[in-house]
Design an enzyme around this catalytic site. Structure first.
Site: not given
Length: 329
Positions: A84, A210, A310
């Site tokens: 992505s 998540e 991240s």
């Protein structure tokens, strides 16, 4: 067709080997502290700032480690990857550095900044519809027809080992931790970081995080089998994965304490905090770990907490639009 994984699961020795391979190539990103963050969590918080990594995310670590191990005909033919955005940029930049051609399969709605950067590093970009087409099938077909080596974004032993160097550096600088929060998409970063945690801080609780809309990892972790879901609708575009990998899942099962979820609103709140208090531009996916740590603050009181930020690849228009939606989350 060249395979994208190796048979054996990576080990901490592979993470250490990757660290040597990355010397002089990957940035040793800073570990930052914030009094405001410490006060918010009533803990000592250590942020590993992979938003300041080359190509803007931790993904450079795994991509360069994987590509650097290719030789001869594989280097000459080049590589293909699907992503992505952050793995796309990382593979493109690594290929440029190593003098290899690269083809990247990217969703047509990928952030413009990520597509532009990938092309800027010299890669050929092929787009697809993430909701109706199979990026893995497209990439495998390209690999087979053109003789390319497929570098998977997470389910690849060398990629996992490279990603683990982020936590290795964090532990080297911060010392032992009580808890470590790591974003979770396909599991490459979490699997690699869990290897470093178990070796360098064995008592550290490791949490994967998540988006609520895409909790396949949580379902998999708690059920004991890989769960497949439809592409989730979330602002965390780097975590819009549909399942964990055959390599990442067993490592997560073995080394991770739990898998948590956070809402998009919590991600926006964390983006705002990091920008306002720490002057850090972090993309939504990059805030997963911090958002979960904030939510768990009562149970972290007095502890030493690590957070992997991240990535920072969010364009400013998108960032401003998200800030405009901010609530008290």
């Amino acid at each position: 067709m060249p395979t994208e994984t190796t048979a054996a699961l990576p080990t901490f020795a592979d993470v250490q080997a990757a660290a040597k391979r990355l010397q002089g190539q990957a940035h040793r990103t800073p570990v930052l502290r914030s009094r405001s963050a410490d006060d918010l969590l009533s803990a000592q918080v250590f942020f590993k700032c992979e938003n300041l990594q080359r190509a803007g995310a931790f993904k450079f670590r795994g991509a360069f480690n994987a590509l650097a191990r290719l030789e001869g005909a594989q280097r000459q033919a080049g590589v293909v990857a699907f992503s992505s955005g952050n793995h796309a940029q990382a593979v493109a930049l690594s290929a440029q550095i190593l003098g290899m051609p690269a083809t990247i399969v990217m969703p047509k709605d990928a952030p413009a900044i990520k597509v532009a950067a990938t092309k800027g590093y010299g890669a050929t970009v092929i787009t697809y519809d993430r909701y109706t087409e199979d990026r893995e099938a497209i990439s495998r077909e390209l690999a087979q027809k053109q003789g390319l080596t497929l570098i998977a974004p997470y389910d690849h032993a060398d990629v996992i080992a490279g990603q683990g160097t982020a936590a290795l550096e964090l532990f080297e600088e911060a010392g032992a931790l009580d808890a470590l929060f790591v974003c979770l998409g396909g599991g490459g970063l979490l699997a690699g970081c869990s290897l470093a945690a178990r070796a360098l801080s064995p008592d550290c609780r490791v949490y994967g995080v998540e988006p609520e809309a895409g909790n396949d990892g949580q379902q998999s972790f708690r059920s004991g089998a890989i769960v497949h879901i439809n592409t989730p609708q979330t602002i965390a575009d780097g975590a819009q994965t549909q399942h964990l990998g055959q390599l990442t899942f067993p490592l997560i099962q073995k080394n991770v304490t739990d898998v948590l979820t956070v809402s998009d609103a919590q991600l926006v709140g964390s983006m705002h905090f990091l920008a306002e208090r720490m002057k850090l531009l972090v993309e939504p996916t990059g805030c997963l770990g911090f958002a979960a740590a904030k939510a768990m603050a009562p149970s972290l009181k007095g502890q030493r907490v690590g957070v992997i930020l991240s990535g920072g690849n969010v364009d400013l228009d998108r960032f401003c639009a998200l800030m405009a939606t901010r609530t008290a989350a």
